[in-house]
Design an enzyme around this catalytic site. Structure first.
Site, PDB file in Angstrom:
ATOM      1  N   ASN A  55       0.852  -1.442   0.166  1.00 15.97           N
ATOM      2  CA  ASN A  55       0.063  -0.072  -0.030  1.00 15.97           C
ATOM      3  C   ASN A  55       0.775   1.271  -0.006  1.00 15.97           C
ATOM      4  OD1 ASN A  55      -1.893   2.158   1.622  1.00 15.97           O
ATOM      5  ND2 ASN A  55      -3.129   0.397   0.813  1.00 15.97           N
ATOM      6  N   ALA A  56       0.352   2.313  -0.638  1.00 15.39           N
ATOM      7  CA  ALA A  56       1.056   3.546  -0.692  1.00 15.39           C
ATOM      8  C   ALA A  56       1.342   3.970   0.801  1.00 15.39           C
ATOM      9  CB  ALA A  56       0.418   4.729  -1.322  1.00 15.39           C
ATOM     10  N   CYS A  63       1.254  -9.221   4.208  1.00 18.05           N
ATOM     11  CA  CYS A  63       2.074 -10.305   3.897  1.00 18.05           C
ATOM     12  C   CYS A  63       1.251 -11.515   3.117  1.00 18.05           C
ATOM     13  CB  CYS A  63       2.728 -10.922   4.979  1.00 18.05           C
ATOM     14  SG  CYS A  63       3.842  -9.624   5.787  1.00 18.05           S
ATOM     15  N   GLU A  65       1.447 -14.742   3.855  1.00 19.48           N
ATOM     16  CA  GLU A  65       1.037 -15.614   4.775  1.00 19.48           C
ATOM     17  C   GLU A  65      -0.460 -15.336   5.295  1.00 19.48           C
ATOM     18  OE1 GLU A  65       3.935 -14.293   4.832  1.00 19.48           O
ATOM     19  OE2 GLU A  65       5.458 -15.022   5.583  1.00 19.48           O
ATOM     20  N   CYS A  96       7.517 -13.085   8.679  1.00 19.38           N
ATOM     21  CA  CYS A  96       7.826 -12.051   9.901  1.00 19.38           C
ATOM     22  C   CYS A  96       7.123 -12.386  11.157  1.00 19.38           C
ATOM     23  CB  CYS A  96       7.305 -10.643   9.142  1.00 19.38           C
ATOM     24  SG  CYS A  96       5.545 -10.735   9.099  1.00 19.38           S
ATOM     25  N   CYS A  99       3.117 -12.468  11.117  1.00 20.81           N
ATOM     26  CA  CYS A  99       2.586 -13.547  10.569  1.00 20.81           C
ATOM     27  C   CYS A  99       2.817 -14.840  11.424  1.00 20.81           C
ATOM     28  CB  CYS A  99       3.148 -13.833   9.161  1.00 20.81           C
ATOM     29  SG  CYS A  99       2.763 -12.622   7.816  1.00 20.81           S
TER      30      CYS A  99
HETATM   31  N1  THU Z   1       6.267 -10.154   3.325  1.00 19.57           N
HETATM   32  C1  THU Z   1       5.844 -11.154   3.323  1.00 19.57           C
HETATM   33  O1  THU Z   1       4.687 -11.082   2.570  1.00 19.57           O
HETATM   34  N2  THU Z   1       6.003 -12.035   4.123  1.00 19.57           N
HETATM   35  C2  THU Z   1       6.774 -12.232   5.252  1.00 19.57           C
HETATM   36  O2  THU Z   1       6.866 -12.851   5.976  1.00 19.57           O
HETATM   37  C3  THU Z   1       7.877 -11.165   5.013  1.00 19.57           C
HETATM   38  C4  THU Z   1       7.703  -9.851   4.248  1.00 19.57           C
HETATM   39  C5  THU Z   1       6.359  -8.955   2.353  1.00 19.57           C
HETATM   40  C6  THU Z   1       5.828  -7.706   3.279  1.00 19.57           C
HETATM   41  C7  THU Z   1       6.349  -6.576   2.175  1.00 19.57           C
HETATM   42  O3  THU Z   1       5.283  -6.431   1.155  1.00 19.57           O
HETATM   43  C8  THU Z   1       7.546  -7.292   1.414  1.00 19.57           C
HETATM   44  O4  THU Z   1       7.441  -8.483   1.770  1.00 19.57           O
HETATM   45  C9  THU Z   1       8.792  -6.752   1.855  1.00 19.57           C
HETATM   46  O5  THU Z   1       8.933  -6.586   3.524  1.00 19.57           O
END
Ligand code: THU
Length: 142
Positions: A55-56, A63, A65, A96, A99
């Site tokens: 998102n902007a 994420c 997951e 992360c 998640c």
């Molecule tokens: N991201 C995920 O989709 N999953 C994770 O567990 C780590 C990070 C995404 C979030 C963001 O869009 C991009 O990766 C960079 O952080």
């Protein structure tokens, strides 16, 4: 230390990995340019996909997951067998912290998490390893 194990058949693991890797193509990540795909397998044998949606207003993005689990949960699923998460980097990225907490709501410590690198190689870990001493639904006393 013992390596994590899983109960997936070869066919299930192949489907899970190819769907998570393909899901990277659906990522909306114009800001980070970091594609993440995810696929969660339900106990009933269905696969649900996710990818990161940015998102902007950066913190608003979500994420892969959480998109995958959210898709499965709103389709009526609460019981899960495994998740695969795929990125383009090497070594493979792991979920992360946000998640990990989100996934722990619907999983047990032995729940397998397959992490795929950009070459399609995976590392296997578990929710218990990713989020030990977690706070979960069982901790509420109403
Ligand atoms: N991201 C995920 O989709 N999953 C994770 O567990 C780590 C990070 C995404 C979030 C963001 O869009 C991009 O990766 C960079 O952080």
């Amino acid at each position: 230390m013992a390596s994590p194990t899983h109960q997936l058949s070869t066919r299930e693991l192949e489907a899970l990995s190819s769907k998570a890797i393909t899901a990277k193509d659906t990522a909306y990540c114009p800001y980070s340019k970091f594609r993440v795909g995810a696929c969660v397998l339900t106990q009933s044998g269905e696969y649900f996909l996710g990818a990161n949606v940015e998102n902007a207003s950066y913190p608003v993005g979500t994420c892969a997951e959480r998109v995958a689990f959210g898709n499965a949960v709103v389709a009526g699923h609460r019981d899960f067998k495994a998740i695969a998460v795929a990125t383009d980097i090497k070594p493979a990225a792991s979920p992360c912290g946000m998640c990990r907490q989100f996934m722990s709501e619907f999983t047990s410590p032995s729940f397998p998490v397959f992490m795929y690198d950009g070459e399609g190689n995976h590392t296997l870990t578990t929710m218990g390893k990713l989020l030990p001493h977690s706070f979960g639904p069982g901790d509420f006393t109403h």
